[in-house]
Motif scaffolding. Structure first.
Motif, PDB file in Angstrom:
ATOM      1  N   VAL A  47       0.819  -1.098  -0.039  1.00 37.27           N
ATOM      2  CA  VAL A  47       0.118   0.071   0.008  1.00 37.27           C
ATOM      3  C   VAL A  47       0.847   0.994   0.048  1.00 37.27           C
ATOM      4  CG1 VAL A  47      -1.946   1.248   1.477  1.00 37.27           C
ATOM      5  CG2 VAL A  47      -1.790  -1.244   1.081  1.00 37.27           C
TER       6      VAL A  47
ATOM      7  N   CYS B  61      -4.093   7.350  -1.801  1.00 38.94           N
ATOM      8  CA  CYS B  61      -3.723   5.998  -1.392  1.00 38.94           C
ATOM      9  C   CYS B  61      -3.854   5.020  -2.635  1.00 38.94           C
ATOM     10  CB  CYS B  61      -4.529   5.425  -0.160  1.00 38.94           C
ATOM     11  SG  CYS B  61      -4.365   3.809  -0.019  1.00 38.94           S
TER      12      CYS B  61
ATOM     13  N   PRO C 132      -3.791   0.889  -3.343  1.00 36.22           N
ATOM     14  CA  PRO C 132      -3.867  -0.383  -2.717  1.00 36.22           C
ATOM     15  C   PRO C 132      -3.117  -1.413  -3.098  1.00 36.22           C
ATOM     16  CG  PRO C 132      -5.740  -0.285  -4.199  1.00 36.22           C
ATOM     17  CD  PRO C 132      -5.078   1.123  -4.273  1.00 36.22           C
TER      18      PRO C 132
ATOM     19  N   VAL D   9     -10.513  -0.264   0.096  1.00 41.12           N
ATOM     20  CA  VAL D   9      -9.812   0.844   0.823  1.00 41.12           C
ATOM     21  C   VAL D   9     -10.346   1.480   1.937  1.00 41.12           C
ATOM     22  CG1 VAL D   9      -8.568   2.769   0.683  1.00 41.12           C
ATOM     23  CG2 VAL D   9      -8.499   1.230  -1.283  1.00 41.12           C
TER      24      VAL D   9
ATOM     25  N   GLN E 254     -13.401   6.593  -4.454  1.00 35.27           N
ATOM     26  CA  GLN E 254     -12.487   5.457  -4.972  1.00 35.27           C
ATOM     27  C   GLN E 254     -12.573   5.528  -6.500  1.00 35.27           C
ATOM     28  OE1 GLN E 254     -13.654   1.393  -4.144  1.00 35.27           O
ATOM     29  NE2 GLN E 254     -11.635   0.928  -3.884  1.00 35.27           N
TER      30      GLN E 254
ATOM     31  N   SER F 160      -7.757   5.472  -4.060  1.00 32.85           N
ATOM     32  CA  SER F 160      -8.607   6.313  -3.071  1.00 32.85           C
ATOM     33  C   SER F 160      -8.225   7.568  -2.845  1.00 32.85           C
ATOM     34  CB  SER F 160      -9.108   5.483  -2.063  1.00 32.85           C
ATOM     35  OG  SER F 160     -10.094   6.206  -1.103  1.00 32.85           O
TER      36      SER F 160
ATOM     37  N   CYS G 146      -4.048   4.639   5.518  1.00 26.67           N
ATOM     38  CA  CYS G 146      -4.943   3.933   4.315  1.00 26.67           C
ATOM     39  C   CYS G 146      -4.748   2.422   4.596  1.00 26.67           C
ATOM     40  CB  CYS G 146      -4.659   4.432   3.097  1.00 26.67           C
ATOM     41  SG  CYS G 146      -5.212   3.454   1.683  1.00 26.67           S
TER      42      CYS G 146
ATOM     43  N   SER H 105      -5.790  -1.598   2.790  1.00 25.64           N
ATOM     44  CA  SER H 105      -6.411  -2.277   1.631  1.00 25.64           C
ATOM     45  C   SER H 105      -6.752  -3.555   2.053  1.00 25.64           C
ATOM     46  CB  SER H 105      -5.647  -2.103   0.407  1.00 25.64           C
ATOM     47  OG  SER H 105      -4.443  -2.897   0.283  1.00 25.64           O
TER      48      SER H 105
END
Lengths: 114, 110
Positions: A4, A23, A25, A32, A68, A74, A91, A93
């Motif tokens: 991530v 962010c 993932p 997320v 997202q 995201s 964040c 995932s």
């Protein structure tokens, strides 16, 4: 395989400003979640995104919003920043649809509001 | 509201001593996860417990989930300096809304 990733790593803003955190993932993950971690505290759940929709939300005001994208990345947006918004934003995932909801956390974005 | 309480807040041990941290919820959890966060780092997933009374072991770490699925514990046998960090439990009430405890900060004296 990248884990991530989050950007930026650090950010300094003043009260009343707006901020966007990003962010990406882990590969293969489609869900997320965003967390706020104040110094010396546990992460507090903000919200979770899956299939480009907010699926769950914690006890955070509407100043906190997110998005997202089709590639599962995201953004977290915070409007009208307050001093109390200073924290580490994490964040995480995961892959929905599995019974094992292991979350992988990113390194976080350290937000300082002056 | 739904929340997860974790104790103790801090624990300082001599290397080789055991360590235990406890989590408790007022309502039944669907599952509980444990994470470790090193100073300056981010939480790293350790394990997930789902079944009532479940016990899982990872080398020197033993994780337990209570029969009523309202409490959990993490026990470390013979601590090492590499165990230093903050240990968090995180309980789920509907598999999506995860509530973290405040964490137990472990320091180990060599």
């Amino acid at each position: 395989d990248a884990g991530v990733t989050q950007s930026p790593t650090h950010l300094i803003k003043t009260r009343g400003q707006q901020v966007t955190l990003r962010c990406s993932p882990k590969s293969g993950h489609d869900t997320v979640s965003w967390y706020q971690q104040a110094l010396g505290q546990g992460p507090q759940f903000i919200f979770q995104y899956y299939e480009e929709e907010e699926r769950q939300r914690g006890n955070f005001p509407d100043r906190f919003s997110g998005h997202q994208f089709p590639n599962y990345s995201s953004e977290l947006n915070v409007n009208a920043l307050l001093l109390g918004d200073s924290a580490l934003y994490l964040c995480a995932s995961s892959r929905r649809g599995t019974s094992y909801n292991e979350q992988f956390f990113g390194p976080g974005t350290r937000l300082t509001v002056l | 509201g739904q929340q997860v309480m974790q104790i103790p807040q801090y624990q300082h041990v001599q290397e080789g001593e055991d360590f235990t941290t406890y989590c408790n919820s007022s309502t039944t959890l669907s599952n509980i996860q444990w994470y470790k966060q090193r100073p300056g780092g981010h939480p790293v997933f350790l394990i997930q417990l789902v079944k009532s009374g479940e016990v899982k072991k990872q080398k020197r770490l033993t994780f337990q989930f209570g029969e009523a699925k309202k409490n959990s514990s993490l026990h470390i046998t013979a601590t090492q300096t590499t165990d230093v960090g903050t240990y968090f439990c995180a309980g789920s009430y509907n598999n999506n809304d995860m509530r973290f405890g405040a964490g137990t900060r472990l320091t180990v004296k060599p």
